[in-house]
Design an enzyme around this catalytic site. Structure first.
Site, mmCIF file in Angstrom:
data_model
loop_
_atom_site.group_PDB
_atom_site.id
_atom_site.type_symbol
_atom_site.label_atom_id
_atom_site.label_comp_id
_atom_site.label_asym_id
_atom_site.label_seq_id
_atom_site.Cartn_x
_atom_site.Cartn_y
_atom_site.Cartn_z
ATOM 1 N N TYR A 171 37.536 39.627 34.001
ATOM 2 C CA TYR A 171 37.741 38.741 35.095
ATOM 3 C C TYR A 171 38.891 39.064 36.077
ATOM 4 O O TYR A 171 39.863 38.117 36.265
ATOM 5 C CB TYR A 171 38.022 37.253 34.572
ATOM 6 C CG TYR A 171 36.941 36.689 33.690
ATOM 7 C CD1 TYR A 171 35.524 36.679 34.092
ATOM 8 C CD2 TYR A 171 37.023 37.051 32.091
ATOM 9 C CE1 TYR A 171 34.556 36.317 33.087
ATOM 10 C CE2 TYR A 171 35.930 36.549 31.397
ATOM 11 C CZ TYR A 171 34.701 36.137 31.798
ATOM 12 O OH TYR A 171 33.403 36.009 31.210
ATOM 13 N N GLU A 197 27.077 37.452 22.845
ATOM 14 C CA GLU A 197 27.083 37.930 24.257
ATOM 15 C C GLU A 197 28.542 37.707 24.657
ATOM 16 O O GLU A 197 28.981 37.175 25.581
ATOM 17 C CB GLU A 197 26.216 37.082 25.131
ATOM 18 C CG GLU A 197 26.574 35.743 24.948
ATOM 19 C CD GLU A 197 25.665 34.837 26.073
ATOM 20 O OE1 GLU A 197 26.158 34.134 26.915
ATOM 21 O OE2 GLU A 197 24.248 34.946 26.078
ATOM 22 N N PRO A 198 29.536 38.766 24.008
ATOM 23 C CA PRO A 198 30.970 38.671 24.321
ATOM 24 C C PRO A 198 30.879 39.458 25.702
ATOM 25 O O PRO A 198 30.222 40.707 26.071
ATOM 26 C CB PRO A 198 31.613 39.465 23.365
ATOM 27 C CG PRO A 198 30.451 40.481 22.658
ATOM 28 C CD PRO A 198 29.130 39.591 22.947
ATOM 29 N N GLY A 199 31.911 39.113 26.535
ATOM 30 C CA GLY A 199 32.241 39.721 27.880
ATOM 31 C C GLY A 199 33.913 40.234 27.667
ATOM 32 O O GLY A 199 34.119 41.356 27.635
ATOM 33 N N CYS A 252 49.901 34.313 50.884
ATOM 34 C CA CYS A 252 50.437 33.234 51.857
ATOM 35 C C CYS A 252 50.145 32.031 51.134
ATOM 36 O O CYS A 252 49.356 31.114 51.622
ATOM 37 C CB CYS A 252 50.083 33.181 53.178
ATOM 38 S SG CYS A 252 51.142 32.260 54.241
ATOM 39 N N GLU A 253 50.375 31.775 49.913
ATOM 40 C CA GLU A 253 50.190 30.521 49.201
ATOM 41 C C GLU A 253 51.323 30.321 47.900
ATOM 42 O O GLU A 253 51.702 31.285 47.281
ATOM 43 C CB GLU A 253 48.690 30.580 48.087
ATOM 44 C CG GLU A 253 47.513 30.692 49.358
ATOM 45 C CD GLU A 253 46.877 29.454 49.058
ATOM 46 O OE1 GLU A 253 47.230 28.748 48.552
ATOM 47 O OE2 GLU A 253 45.816 29.528 49.801
ATOM 48 N N TYR A 305 43.700 29.728 35.927
ATOM 49 C CA TYR A 305 43.768 29.340 34.835
ATOM 50 C C TYR A 305 45.268 29.106 33.998
ATOM 51 O O TYR A 305 45.143 28.927 32.961
ATOM 52 C CB TYR A 305 43.045 30.084 33.689
ATOM 53 C CG TYR A 305 41.531 30.226 34.137
ATOM 54 C CD1 TYR A 305 40.579 29.341 34.446
ATOM 55 C CD2 TYR A 305 41.209 31.731 34.218
ATOM 56 C CE1 TYR A 305 39.319 29.737 34.778
ATOM 57 C CE2 TYR A 305 39.804 32.172 34.531
ATOM 58 C CZ TYR A 305 39.014 31.001 34.836
ATOM 59 O OH TYR A 305 37.622 31.196 35.408
#
Length: 406
Positions: free
Chosen positions: A362, A265-267, A333-334, A308
């Protein structure tokens, strides 16, 4: 056919002029190439490749993946509805559940979707609601691997039923007259170690002997892709993995006494490399001796570098030869809204375009409206036909307000 999406400066500028910036751009031929590589992973005649749609659930991409012979995973009722809308039959969807409610279980059962149960408590919940029913269970094989501790899902993680809990699992099955028709695992995302993956598959096959009613075994996905261009990680050797697994599967089927369906089940492996995220330089400045290049790609558009500390290769669409070391940052604003730190790139000017590669997995699926920013459009290009299709519209300000009650 190339391995990763490439754009020239004229093409990049034309796409942004037509569809706005930022912009997710997908290449259909590369997507199909990755599908076919996975489809050929095993020689076993009962092999079905299964796509993990959490990586990217755009309906047009799902249609292409289905046309290449894939079934699909769902992680939520929303993904189930998206996949049904993309043309997947109910029998082609597996709901890989995690900490779901009774209502979500009922939703899947009502739509005829098979469920994989993630814990003993949830197996009891399923039995209470659907006594005598059929389901799969997710096994934690005790082996984990991946590109970041946050995406290692085997071993010490929240996922799956550990092997020492199998006796209790079987008691629950008897108490509620359940039928375990499948087992699945996932050791983690973005791994390159063939030995760990095959070792986990071997352990799964040993575990499968305890389940006499199985219809399928799903070995999971997580195959890595090379995000770094100048010093690329090695891809997992799919031919090596396939050869080892075919041998294990043949031995298992003889011992089990009948043939089962086998899945992976690769994504990420399917969709990451077919995409490039285009964005525009909006400002430059020097602060405490460091140069910052501001762009319209905030982490509401691409979360992976912030979440990540992920590396993405950045292409620059200008004609500068001189390079300089800069930090590429977004418009959120971070202070952590940084796409790339201390990156040597051609000198950038306001109005230049950059392309962040390998963003098909992602990328859009983790995007948000944080800071009330608009999510970008998505387009699909086909080199053979020379077509460019809009496959998701850019958000509008009306979209930000449509569910609010005034």
């Amino acid at each position: 056919m190339q391995d990763k999406i490439e754009l020239d400066i004229n093409e990049a500028n034309d796409l942004v002029e037509r569809f706005g910036s930022p912009l997710y751009v997908y290449d259909e031929e590369i997507l199909r190439k990755r599908c076919r590589e996975i489809r050929e992973l095993l020689k076993y005649e009962g092999f079905i490749p299964n796509y993990s749609a959490k990586a990217n659930s755009n309906i047009e991409l799902l249609k292409i993946i289905r046309s290449e012979g894939f079934t699909v995973d769902a992680m939520s009722p929303g993904e189930i509805m998206t996949e049904l809308s993309a043309g997947f039959d109910k029998d082609e969807i597996l709901f890989v559940s995690n900490n779901i409610t009774y209502e979500e279980m009922d939703f899947a059962v009502k739509h005829g979707i098979r469920i994989s149960i993630d814990s003993l408590m949830q197996l009891r919940m399923f039995g209470e609601r659907h006594r005598g029913g059929s389901c799969a269970v997710r096994i934690n094989p005790g082996i984990g691997d991946g590109g970041n501790e946050k995406i290692i899902t085997g071993g010490h993680s929240k996922f799956g039923i550990t092997l020492e809990k199998l006796p209790e699992l079987h008691r629950i099955v008897r108490d509620y007259d359940l039928h375990i028709i499948g087992i699945n695992q996932h050791i983690g995302s973005l791994f390159y170690d063939t030995e760990k993956y095959v070792g986990a598959c071997r352990r799964m096959l040993d575990t499968a002997m305890e389940f006499p009613e199985l219809e399928f075994i799903d070995f999971g996905g997580g195959f890595g892709i090379p995000y770094r261009y100048r010093h690329p990680e090695e891809r997992p050797d799919l031919s090596e993995i396939g050869g080892l697994m075919d041998s294990l599967i043949a031995d298992f089927m003889r011992a089990y006494g009948r043939k089962l369906t086998v899945k992976v089940e690769p994504g990420r492996y399917i969709v990451a490399e077919c995409c490039q995220l285009l964005g525009t330089v909006t400002s430059t400045k020097i602060s405490y001796g460091e140069k910052y290049v501001g762009t319209d790609i905030g982490f509401n558009v691409l979360m992976r570098p912030v979440l990540y500390d992920a590396y993405h290769y950045i292409a620059v669409y200008n004609r500068e030869d001189k390079e300089e070391t800069v930090n590429i940052v977004g418009n959120i604003c971070e202070s952590g809204d940084i796409l790339a730190r201390n990156r040597s790139l051609p000198k950038l000017h306001v109005g230049d375009l950059i392309g962040i590669r390998d963003t098909g997995a992602y990328g859009y699926s983790m995007s948000s409206n944080y800071n009330s920013r608009l999510r970008p459009a998505e387009v699909l290009i086909n080199r053979s036909s020379g077509t460019v299709r809009l496959i998701r519209k850019r958000d509008t300000y009306e979209d930000l307000l449509k569910n609010m009650i005034f």
